[in-house]
Scaffold this active site. Structure first.
Site, PDB file in Angstrom:
ATOM      1  N   ASP A  45       0.850  -1.193   0.000  1.00  0.00           N
ATOM      2  CA  ASP A  45       0.000   0.000   0.000  1.00  0.00           C
ATOM      3  C   ASP A  45       0.888   1.247   0.000  1.00  0.00           C
ATOM      4  O   ASP A  45       1.738   1.405   0.874  1.00  0.00           O
ATOM      5  CB  ASP A  45      -0.918  -0.007   1.232  1.00  0.00           C
ATOM      6  CG  ASP A  45      -2.070   0.972   1.100  1.00  0.00           C
ATOM      7  OD1 ASP A  45      -1.844   2.117   0.684  1.00  0.00           O
ATOM      8  OD2 ASP A  45      -3.202   0.584   1.421  1.00  0.00           O
ATOM      9  N   SER A  86      -7.323   3.833  -1.052  1.00  0.00           N
ATOM     10  CA  SER A  86      -7.081   2.388  -1.011  1.00  0.00           C
ATOM     11  C   SER A  86      -8.365   1.585  -1.199  1.00  0.00           C
ATOM     12  O   SER A  86      -8.304   0.422  -1.606  1.00  0.00           O
ATOM     13  CB  SER A  86      -6.405   1.998   0.308  1.00  0.00           C
ATOM     14  OG  SER A  86      -5.122   2.567   0.357  1.00  0.00           O
ATOM     15  N   ASP A 259       2.226   2.801   3.234  1.00  0.00           N
ATOM     16  CA  ASP A 259       1.359   3.966   3.056  1.00  0.00           C
ATOM     17  C   ASP A 259       1.380   4.892   4.267  1.00  0.00           C
ATOM     18  O   ASP A 259       1.410   6.116   4.130  1.00  0.00           O
ATOM     19  CB  ASP A 259      -0.068   3.460   2.804  1.00  0.00           C
ATOM     20  CG  ASP A 259      -1.092   4.570   2.722  1.00  0.00           C
ATOM     21  OD1 ASP A 259      -1.002   5.391   1.795  1.00  0.00           O
ATOM     22  OD2 ASP A 259      -2.003   4.610   3.583  1.00  0.00           O
ATOM     23  N   HIS A 263       2.235   8.833   4.594  1.00  0.00           N
ATOM     24  CA  HIS A 263       1.368   9.877   5.177  1.00  0.00           C
ATOM     25  C   HIS A 263       2.108  10.648   6.272  1.00  0.00           C
ATOM     26  O   HIS A 263       1.895  11.850   6.433  1.00  0.00           O
ATOM     27  CB  HIS A 263       0.101   9.258   5.771  1.00  0.00           C
ATOM     28  CG  HIS A 263      -0.914   8.835   4.750  1.00  0.00           C
ATOM     29  ND1 HIS A 263      -1.632   9.731   3.997  1.00  0.00           N
ATOM     30  CD2 HIS A 263      -1.338   7.603   4.365  1.00  0.00           C
ATOM     31  CE1 HIS A 263      -2.465   9.075   3.186  1.00  0.00           C
ATOM     32  NE2 HIS A 263      -2.296   7.775   3.387  1.00  0.00           N
ATOM     33  N   ASP A 301      -1.353  -0.077  -4.650  1.00  0.00           N
ATOM     34  CA  ASP A 301      -2.636   0.533  -5.023  1.00  0.00           C
ATOM     35  C   ASP A 301      -2.451   1.978  -5.485  1.00  0.00           C
ATOM     36  O   ASP A 301      -3.242   2.495  -6.262  1.00  0.00           O
ATOM     37  CB  ASP A 301      -3.649   0.435  -3.873  1.00  0.00           C
ATOM     38  CG  ASP A 301      -3.080   0.876  -2.532  1.00  0.00           C
ATOM     39  OD1 ASP A 301      -1.876   1.222  -2.450  1.00  0.00           O
ATOM     40  OD2 ASP A 301      -3.841   0.867  -1.552  1.00  0.00           O
ATOM     41  N   HIS A 302      -1.373   2.619  -5.004  1.00  0.00           N
ATOM     42  CA  HIS A 302      -1.051   4.016  -5.348  1.00  0.00           C
ATOM     43  C   HIS A 302       0.254   4.348  -4.666  1.00  0.00           C
ATOM     44  O   HIS A 302       0.737   3.581  -3.836  1.00  0.00           O
ATOM     45  CB  HIS A 302      -2.156   4.967  -4.854  1.00  0.00           C
ATOM     46  CG  HIS A 302      -2.460   4.779  -3.396  1.00  0.00           C
ATOM     47  ND1 HIS A 302      -1.606   5.207  -2.402  1.00  0.00           N
ATOM     48  CD2 HIS A 302      -3.480   4.142  -2.765  1.00  0.00           C
ATOM     49  CE1 HIS A 302      -2.114   4.858  -1.233  1.00  0.00           C
ATOM     50  NE2 HIS A 302      -3.245   4.201  -1.411  1.00  0.00           N
TER      51      HIS A 302
HETATM   52 MG    MG Z   1      -4.210  -0.640   2.733  1.00  0.00          MG
HETATM   53 ZN    ZN Z   2      -3.122   6.107   2.364  1.00  0.00          ZN
END
Ligand code: MG
Ligand code: ZN
Length: 367
Positions: A45, A86, A259, A263, A301-302
């Protein structure tokens, strides 16, 4: 005369073709068959190319993802945004449909979309989910639940009981045990013949039929807070349980917290979590090399944080970086594949194509 020339050209070609065929390295992998029996989809992620390159810098030759034979890029935009979340990202991989940010395997109109995990299960395959977030968090949820509100994690937990998933390992115990509606879903899981575990060390694999391992009340702790090798261990255990089904299996493994490091704009967090995710990929590769009938797909996912690597040293494994943003970005993400069918995962594709390719490789019709 003409015939002789043609003949000579044929002879020349016969001599040259084998030379060209073996001019490169040895064939990267040996398959027992051209299509996979099993698919392991591994999602980092927030893992863009920069995040992954931190792992390649730190682990050098030991970075498992760096040795995958096929690679490409994925476009991640969602139905309603240039930049996905997500929920929509997982929905694309799980159902082959772009949906709105925040949605979990429902269409923009709110219609339930059947997931690849649900299809695999209905065809008699074994299924599993592993994550370092709560197992009810957006990415794993996308493969098993249906809601237009990813924040409804208590509702997402209920959807686990609507399936017959064989193994799920992650955090999120409270979404089953301490719910706003006071329903005890742990009892319901037991009634559905699940072994409930709070620690992987307590799991006696040969005596487990179905496993619900909920190892934290909420998300798992981050690596630097002592998560240890939970993700590689969980991946290994899930594979031991799933391989017992001779029809095959579908397993999604998520490195959820790459992820969260993004952040937080915390490079050490990103590095730790990406290295840990790659260790889990190592467990999958170990299994797939022995098995010969397993396709592994590694992607994201990104991207998160707009990470730029502004310095580093390959020899010492040091890396410096800078984030431009606290949220997800729109850049395409890398995809890697190993095993039967892996040659299909090259070039630039839509995130929804990954689902379509997997369904075709399984031999499943689109719902
Ligand atoms: Mg996730
Ligand atoms: Zn995120």
């Amino acid at each position: 005369m003409v015939r002789q020339i043609v003949f000579r050209q044929v002879v020349v070609f016969l001599l040259i073709i084998p030379v060209f065929t073996y001019a490169g390295n040895d064939p990267p992998q040996k398959h027992k068959q051209k299509v996979p029996r099993n698919i392991i989809l591994m999602i980092g992620d927030g893992m863009g190319s920069a995040q992954l390159y931190t792992c390649i810098t730190v682990k050098g030759d030991k970075c498992n993802i760096a040795h995958f034979p096929y690679s490409g890029f994925v476009k991640t935009y969602s139905a309603d945004s240039y930049i996905t979340d997500s929920g929509a990202g997982a929905t694309a991989y799980a159902t082959g449909h772009k949906t709105n940010n925040g949605y979990i395997s429902v269409s923009p109109e709110g219609k339930n979309l059947k997931t690849i995990l649900e299809t695999a299960e209905s065809k008699g395959l074994a299924t599993g989910l592993v994550a370092t977030s709560a197992i009810t968090h957006a990415t794993p949820a996308g493969f098993i639940a249906h809601t237009s509100n990813r924040g409804n994690m208590d509702d997402i937990a209920r959807d686990f009981l609507k399936t017959d998933i064989d193994v799920f390992i992650g955090g999120g115990y409270d979404n089953f045990a301490h719910r706003k509606d006071s329903i005890n879903l742990i009892d319901s899981l037991r009634a559905h013949k699940y072994t409930i575990a709070r620690d992987l060390k307590d799991v006696d694999v040969p005596n487990v039929s179905k496993l619900a391992a909920l190892l934290a009340d909420g998300p798992m702790p981050r690596i630097s807070a002592g998560r240890g090798s939970m993700l590689p261990d969980a991946t290994e255990m899930a594979l031991k349980l799933l391989k017992r089904n001779k029809k095959g299996f579908f397993l999604m493994v998520e490195g959820s917290q790459i992820d969260w490091g993004g952040h937080d704009n915390d490079l050490n967090y990103v590095v730790d979590e990406t290295v840990d995710f790659d260790n889990a990929v190592g467990k999958a590769i170990e299994f797939a090399k022995k098995d010969g009938e397993t396709l592994i797909i590694v992607t994201a996912d990104h991207e998160t944080g707009g990470l730029a690597l502004t310095g580093g040293d390959i020899k010492t494994g040091k890396v410096q970086g800078s984030f431009v943003y606290k949220d997800h970005t729109a850049v395409m993400v890398p995809i890697f594949a190993f095993g039967p069918g892996s040659e299909q995962f090259t070039g630039l594709m839509e995130n929804t194509d990954v689902y379509k390719k997997c369904m075709a490789l399984y031999g499943f019709k689109l719902p």
